[in-house]
Write a protein that holds these residues in place. Structure first.
Motif, PDB file in Angstrom:
ATOM      1  N   LEU A 146       0.826  -1.237  -0.032  1.00  0.00           N
ATOM      2  CA  LEU A 146      -0.039   0.104  -0.090  1.00  0.00           C
ATOM      3  C   LEU A 146       0.919   1.317  -0.025  1.00  0.00           C
ATOM      4  CD1 LEU A 146      -2.789  -1.056   2.676  1.00  0.00           C
ATOM      5  CD2 LEU A 146      -2.824  -0.959   0.176  1.00  0.00           C
ATOM      6  N   PRO A 147       0.884   2.061  -0.900  1.00  0.00           N
ATOM      7  CA  PRO A 147       1.936   3.007  -1.666  1.00  0.00           C
ATOM      8  C   PRO A 147       1.687   4.248  -0.806  1.00  0.00           C
ATOM      9  CG  PRO A 147       0.849   2.416  -3.348  1.00  0.00           C
ATOM     10  CD  PRO A 147       0.215   1.619  -2.666  1.00  0.00           C
ATOM     11  N   TYR A 148       1.073   4.406   0.509  1.00  0.00           N
ATOM     12  CA  TYR A 148       0.538   5.570   1.061  1.00  0.00           C
ATOM     13  C   TYR A 148       1.327   6.153   2.465  1.00  0.00           C
ATOM     14  CZ  TYR A 148      -3.224   4.344  -1.995  1.00  0.00           C
ATOM     15  OH  TYR A 148      -3.927   4.316  -3.034  1.00  0.00           O
ATOM     16  N   ALA A 149       1.669   6.931   2.615  1.00  0.00           N
ATOM     17  CA  ALA A 149       2.417   7.701   3.872  1.00  0.00           C
ATOM     18  C   ALA A 149       1.574   7.144   4.962  1.00  0.00           C
ATOM     19  CB  ALA A 149       2.690   8.969   3.876  1.00  0.00           C
ATOM     20  N   SER A 150       0.329   7.316   4.983  1.00  0.00           N
ATOM     21  CA  SER A 150      -0.321   7.069   6.252  1.00  0.00           C
ATOM     22  C   SER A 150      -0.273   5.690   6.547  1.00  0.00           C
ATOM     23  CB  SER A 150      -1.945   7.536   5.834  1.00  0.00           C
ATOM     24  OG  SER A 150      -2.371   8.894   5.866  1.00  0.00           O
ATOM     25  N   ASN A 180     -11.204  13.544  -7.820  1.00  0.00           N
ATOM     26  CA  ASN A 180      -9.764  12.590  -7.753  1.00  0.00           C
ATOM     27  C   ASN A 180      -9.937  11.943  -6.343  1.00  0.00           C
ATOM     28  OD1 ASN A 180      -7.471  11.122  -7.888  1.00  0.00           O
ATOM     29  ND2 ASN A 180      -6.225  12.890  -7.590  1.00  0.00           N
ATOM     30  N   SER A 181     -10.238  10.830  -6.234  1.00  0.00           N
ATOM     31  CA  SER A 181     -10.328   9.911  -5.325  1.00  0.00           C
ATOM     32  C   SER A 181      -9.174   9.319  -4.519  1.00  0.00           C
ATOM     33  CB  SER A 181     -11.414   8.620  -5.541  1.00  0.00           C
ATOM     34  OG  SER A 181     -10.771   7.709  -6.618  1.00  0.00           O
ATOM     35  N   GLU A 182      -8.024   9.400  -5.255  1.00  0.00           N
ATOM     36  CA  GLU A 182      -6.869   9.126  -4.835  1.00  0.00           C
ATOM     37  C   GLU A 182      -6.164   9.886  -3.703  1.00  0.00           C
ATOM     38  OE1 GLU A 182      -4.740   6.272  -4.406  1.00  0.00           O
ATOM     39  OE2 GLU A 182      -4.677   6.014  -6.630  1.00  0.00           O
ATOM     40  N   PRO A 183      -5.950   9.361  -2.641  1.00  0.00           N
ATOM     41  CA  PRO A 183      -5.278  10.190  -1.346  1.00  0.00           C
ATOM     42  C   PRO A 183      -4.127  10.918  -1.922  1.00  0.00           C
ATOM     43  CG  PRO A 183      -6.122   8.252  -0.604  1.00  0.00           C
ATOM     44  CD  PRO A 183      -6.125   7.941  -1.992  1.00  0.00           C
ATOM     45  N   GLU A 184      -3.638  12.027  -1.448  1.00  0.00           N
ATOM     46  CA  GLU A 184      -2.636  12.816  -1.906  1.00  0.00           C
ATOM     47  C   GLU A 184      -1.424  12.195  -1.231  1.00  0.00           C
ATOM     48  OE1 GLU A 184      -5.787  15.854  -1.431  1.00  0.00           O
ATOM     49  OE2 GLU A 184      -5.470  13.973  -0.528  1.00  0.00           O
ATOM     50  N   ASP A 185      -1.206  11.456  -0.342  1.00  0.00           N
ATOM     51  CA  ASP A 185      -0.203  10.782   0.150  1.00  0.00           C
ATOM     52  C   ASP A 185       0.186   9.446  -0.435  1.00  0.00           C
ATOM     53  OD1 ASP A 185      -2.333   9.296   1.308  1.00  0.00           O
ATOM     54  OD2 ASP A 185      -1.385   8.954   3.294  1.00  0.00           O
ATOM     55  N   HIS A 186      -0.308   9.451  -1.689  1.00  0.00           N
ATOM     56  CA  HIS A 186       0.280   8.170  -2.424  1.00  0.00           C
ATOM     57  C   HIS A 186       1.589   8.472  -2.977  1.00  0.00           C
ATOM     58  CE1 HIS A 186       0.572   5.565  -5.907  1.00  0.00           C
ATOM     59  NE2 HIS A 186      -0.598   4.787  -5.644  1.00  0.00           N
ATOM     60  N   ALA A 187       2.587   7.448  -3.049  1.00  0.00           N
ATOM     61  CA  ALA A 187       3.899   7.731  -3.282  1.00  0.00           C
ATOM     62  C   ALA A 187       4.001   8.509  -4.755  1.00  0.00           C
ATOM     63  CB  ALA A 187       4.907   6.340  -3.271  1.00  0.00           C
ATOM     64  N   ALA A 188       3.208   8.179  -5.718  1.00  0.00           N
ATOM     65  CA  ALA A 188       3.398   8.783  -7.091  1.00  0.00           C
ATOM     66  C   ALA A 188       3.077  10.220  -6.824  1.00  0.00           C
ATOM     67  CB  ALA A 188       2.535   7.945  -8.154  1.00  0.00           C
TER      68      ALA A 188
END
Length: 259
Positions: A146-150, A180-188
């Motif tokens: 799961l590539p998210y900071a959280s 845009n439903s993708e959380p901003e803390d996604h690595a990309a």
């Protein structure tokens, strides 16, 4: 009415439904676009092979950037972050794999990582790379990683690291794309922001850039790349993980010296 860049991306993907599938969002979302949203440009470029300056010339044309010459080191940093953002946001297209196969390197750790990526890209099959990406980051229910900071910082999604990131993005004038439903803390997304800092398309002082990196990127993204590098279920993305880890180590050291 759709703009020319979006039409080209839809044609390259094989239709609206196929474009939506490739970048991991719903078909109605793409159907409602009149142009590619800013935070989807990297993913659409990776999925279709249509260059970002063709998708959104208002954001990525030469005129969109400052006339002041860009420092070669910052230009290289911007390209490295943009490459990682592209590979983390969507599986690579055949065209991108062909481009990556032409990378060269040197005897440094990052140079060797570039050579390894070129070799992996030259032997990769696009369909298998797409399957790797799906298994790693999407999955049936959830991917292996799961590539998210959280998630990396708390063990849960959409936690306090995300709210802190949103506050800092707002302070820097970086806006969330509507619908845009993708959380901003996604690595990309974080790599894309760092690329914008480096090439000057996002206005932030060196102090603000360092603070953003140390608060939102360095505490966790190296672990993500290390996990990618050690996964048993991927070949191409193991090499991507090695590249990301090597680059983030260089960035961490550079920001430490700057501090």
């Amino acid at each position: 009415m759709r703009d020319d860049g979006l039409d080209r991306a839809i044609d390259a993907a094989g239709g609206i439904a196929e474009l939506a599938r490739k970048i991991g969002i719903s078909q109605p979302s793409v159907s409602n676009w009149t142009k590619v949203p800013a935070q989807r440009v990297v993913a659409v470029e990776a999925a279709t092979g249509v260059a970002r300056n063709d998708l959104r010339p208002d954001l990525y044309s030469e005129q969109a950037f400052s006339a002041e010459p860009l420092d070669p080191v910052d230009a290289a940093r911007a390209q490295e972050y943009a490459l990682l953002a592209t590979l983390l946001s969507a599986p690579p297209s055949r065209r991108l794999l062909d481009q990556l196969s032409m990378l060269t390197g040197d005897a440094t750790p990052l140079g060797r990582a570039h050579v390894a990526l070129a070799e992996a890209a030259s032997s990769a099959v696009a369909a298998k790379a797409e399957r790797e990406y799906f298994d790693l980051f999407v999955g049936l229910g959830r991917g292996e990683l799961l590539p998210y900071a959280s998630y990396y910082l708390t063990g849960f999604l959409n936690e306090r690291p995300l709210s802190r990131l949103r506050a800092d993005m707002a302070a820097l004038g970086i806006e969330r794309v509507a619908n845009n439903s993708e959380p901003e803390d996604h690595a990309a997304i974080l790599c894309e922001i760092m690329s914008g800092f480096a090439d000057g398309s996002l206005d932030a002082s060196p102090e603000a850039q360092r603070a953003f990196f140390e608060k939102h990127v360095s505490p966790w993204i190296g672990r993500l790349f290390a996990d990618m590098e050690s996964t048993d279920n991927a070949r191409f993305y193991r090499v991507v993980g090695a590249l990301g880890r090597a680059f983030i180590e260089i960035e961490t050291e550079a920001f430490t010296f700057a501090n």
